[in-house]
Design a protein around this motif. Structure first.
Motif, mmCIF file in Angstrom:
data_model
loop_
_atom_site.group_PDB
_atom_site.id
_atom_site.type_symbol
_atom_site.label_atom_id
_atom_site.label_comp_id
_atom_site.label_asym_id
_atom_site.label_seq_id
_atom_site.Cartn_x
_atom_site.Cartn_y
_atom_site.Cartn_z
ATOM 1 N N LYS A 1 0.979 -1.130 -0.025
ATOM 2 C CA LYS A 1 -0.167 -0.093 0.066
ATOM 3 C C LYS A 1 0.751 1.405 -0.112
ATOM 4 O O LYS A 1 2.052 1.029 0.187
ATOM 5 N N GLY A 2 0.237 2.338 -0.046
ATOM 6 C CA GLY A 2 0.853 3.667 0.145
ATOM 7 C C GLY A 2 1.100 3.850 1.685
ATOM 8 O O GLY A 2 0.109 3.367 2.412
ATOM 9 N N ALA A 3 2.010 4.291 2.325
ATOM 10 C CA ALA A 3 2.381 4.426 3.701
ATOM 11 C C ALA A 3 2.582 5.896 4.179
ATOM 12 O O ALA A 3 3.471 6.638 3.261
ATOM 13 N N VAL A 4 2.057 6.530 5.116
ATOM 14 C CA VAL A 4 2.255 8.047 5.299
ATOM 15 C C VAL A 4 3.167 8.141 6.573
ATOM 16 O O VAL A 4 3.555 7.321 7.203
ATOM 17 N N ILE A 5 3.920 9.374 6.550
ATOM 18 C CA ILE A 5 4.697 9.878 7.743
ATOM 19 C C ILE A 5 4.058 10.802 8.335
ATOM 20 O O ILE A 5 3.932 11.970 8.014
#
Ligand code: G1P
Length: 270
Positions: A152-156
């Motif tokens: 998936k996309g992962a956020v910071i």
């Protein structure tokens, strides 16, 4: 600010769904009694969209268009105007969203990835729209395991959660297992401010050689223009055969109580 337009990328040819998608677009595969993409349009309409822009593939996109001709005959979609925009080349999700620019122009918009269907009676878009009220873009996030987040996309995150919403400083598409930035992963629901188009237009190909929506979100994060809204809802992924089967059972049980009985007695489900 009112968000009343939805962009729904639907150009994927569904390689995980072969041979069903040799001729039929993935978006038109049936889930119970309607094509998968119709659930996304219905969700947009429930969240207040008056207009839905479906990004379709050059070869078979006209079939998606045809399905939605005369929406007044489709219950729940009487008040939404649907148009299709052709993505001439399969250059990635970010590129698909960029194709909507000339129609969306300077308006904020919802973005819905049609592979994931929300469960009956659930809603995530309203929360995203509310969180975008200060002019931010907002992405739907969920805590995931390391095994899932690499897909998936992962956020910071750059703040704590306040009422289920956090500030985000960047995002990485399908991070390497050794460099996962957080366990907050991206689900396919977004509200974008029109500035996303400028970032998309500037991107170089990213993960998989594709123009990635997550890379444009990363740019928004870097300039402090992105938030994440957390959900605990479980979506139904119809982008693979097992997920499609499962979604059909869950949605079928909801729609046909007699099927719920069959699922319980014959399949031991529920
Ligand atoms: C896409 C996005 C990814 C997001 C996911 C949600 O990936 O690129 O950032 O987390 O949808 O399902 P895909 O599933 O198309 O590989």
């Amino acid at each position: 600010m009112t968000v009343d337009i939805a962009v729904i990328p639907a150009a994927g040819r569904g390689t995980r769904m072969r041979p069903a998608t040799r001729v039929v677009p993935k978006a038109l595969l049936t889930v119970v009694d309607r094509p998968a993409i119709q659930y996304a349009v219905e969700e947009a309409a429930r969240a207040g969209a008056k207009e839905a822009i479906l990004i379709v593939d050059l070869e078979v996109g006209h079939l998606v268009h045809q399905h939605f001709v005369n929406t007044d005959r489709l219950p729940g979609l009487e008040h939404i105007k649907i148009r299709t925009v052709v993505q001439e080349e399969p250059l990635g999700l970010g590129h698909a969203v960029l194709e909507a620019e000339r129609v969306v122009a300077h308006r904020p918009f919802m973005c819905i990835l049609a592979d994931d269907i929300v469960r009956p009676g659930q809603d995530v878009l309203t929360k995203l729209i509310d969180a975008s009220d200060d002019g931010s873009s907002v992405v739907c996030i969920q805590e995931m395991t390391p095994e899932v987040i690499v897909t998936k996309g992962a956020v910071i995150p750059t703040s704590d959660l306040v009422d289920g919403v956090m500030s985000i400083g960047g995002a990485v598409e399908k991070p390497d297992a050794s460099a996962i930035p957080s366990l907050y992963g991206v689900l396919g629901r977004y509200v974008f401010q029109p500035e996303i188009f400028e970032h998309l237009a500037d991107l170089e190909p990213g993960r998989g050689g594709e123009i990635q929506l997550t890379d444009a979100m990363n740019q928004l994060g870097l300039v402090g223009r992105l938030k994440g809204a957390i959900t605990d809802q479980e979506f139904l992924d119809v982008g693979n055969p097992l997920g499609l089967l499962r979604a059909s059972m869950v949605l079928g049980s909801h729609q046909f109580p007699e099927f719920a009985d069959i699922a319980r007695s014959e399949l031991g489900l529920g």
